[in-house]
Scaffold this active site. Structure first.
Site, mmCIF file in Angstrom:
data_model
loop_
_atom_site.group_PDB
_atom_site.id
_atom_site.type_symbol
_atom_site.label_atom_id
_atom_site.label_comp_id
_atom_site.label_asym_id
_atom_site.label_seq_id
_atom_site.Cartn_x
_atom_site.Cartn_y
_atom_site.Cartn_z
ATOM 1 N N HIS A 10 3.773 87.988 -3.744
ATOM 2 C CA HIS A 10 2.063 89.054 -4.541
ATOM 3 C C HIS A 10 2.740 90.477 -4.841
ATOM 4 O O HIS A 10 3.485 91.288 -4.915
ATOM 5 C CB HIS A 10 0.858 88.907 -3.475
ATOM 6 C CG HIS A 10 1.780 89.800 -2.271
ATOM 7 N ND1 HIS A 10 1.542 91.549 -1.748
ATOM 8 C CD2 HIS A 10 2.222 89.348 -1.306
ATOM 9 C CE1 HIS A 10 2.375 91.460 -0.846
ATOM 10 N NE2 HIS A 10 2.355 90.657 -0.103
ATOM 11 N N GLU A 83 1.737 84.678 5.180
ATOM 12 C CA GLU A 83 3.283 85.661 6.100
ATOM 13 C C GLU A 83 2.943 84.605 7.425
ATOM 14 O O GLU A 83 1.849 84.485 7.481
ATOM 15 C CB GLU A 83 3.339 87.081 5.313
ATOM 16 C CG GLU A 83 3.409 87.755 6.176
ATOM 17 C CD GLU A 83 5.266 87.760 5.451
ATOM 18 O OE1 GLU A 83 5.848 86.422 5.986
ATOM 19 O OE2 GLU A 83 5.161 88.321 4.520
#
Length: 211
Positions: A10, A83
């Site tokens: 990202h 994550e």
């Protein structure tokens, strides 16, 4: 019949710029992160791919949506691409984490694969989720190409996994925001093979275009 998996980190977030541990908590893309996501989108316009997946955390979803706006692909979030959950360390800078939770931070920094951060998870748990997801996508899109937006920690684990680097070995490679990484999934033996790592040429091209 390999499947090409283009794995993207990202764009930069406010917490990235402050060196804060994010885990499952979120921080919005900052202006630089938005520029990075748009640069990824511009590069992907000329790439043929069949589907766009992402972690269900906001920073990955926002990056994927910016890509979707240019390429027209629907965004499919998947929690397995998240994550690693860092529990009580989330939201802290590394200096704050070391000061407030010295024992936990020391264990976290040591990189033992089965160490579970309090209220979080281990690297082995997170890697298992990610590999399961990518294997599923590899079979679903056999012979094709898909784009996946995920996170630095996940990419680091996949890099080590594909090259046989122990999780606790010191990291001697970079994981860049908006980095372009390609892994090929081979369904016949379930292996992930690294093809491209840390390509950010789209970011420098965008900078030149803006001047």
């Amino acid at each position: 019949m390999k499947t090409e998996l283009i794995l993207l980190r990202h764009g930069e977030t406010e917490w990235n710029s402050q060196n804060r541990l994010q885990g499952h908590r979120d921080s919005a893309l900052n202006p630089e992160g938005q520029r990075q996501a748009d640069a990824l989108a511009a590069r992907l316009v000329s790439v043929s791919f069949s589907a766009l997946y992402c972690s269900d955390l906001g920073r990955a979803v926002e990056t994927a949506r910016r890509i979707s706006a240019r390429t027209g692909h629907a965004v499919t979030p998947d929690a397995r691409l998240r994550e690693r959950g860092l529990g009580i360390l989330e939201g802290l800078t590394r200096e704050e984490a070391r000061e407030r939770h010295p024992d936990v931070f020391a264990e976290y920094s040591a990189g033992a694969p089965d160490y579970v951060v309090p209220q979080g998870e281990s690297t082995s748990q997170r890697l298992r989720h990610a590999v399961e997801c990518l294997s599923e996508l590899g079979h679903r899109h056999r012979g094709g190409r898909v784009v996946v937006v995920t996170h630095g920690g996940v990419l680091s684990l996949l890099f080590r996994h594909s090259l046989g680097i122990p999780p606790q070995a010191p990291r001697t490679f970079s994981v860049l925001n908006a980095g372009w990484n390609q892994f090929d999934y081979h369904p016949h033996d379930g292996t992930l093979r690294l093809v491209t790592w840390g390509d950010v040429t789209h970011l420098t091209a965008t900078s030149r275009d803006d001047t």
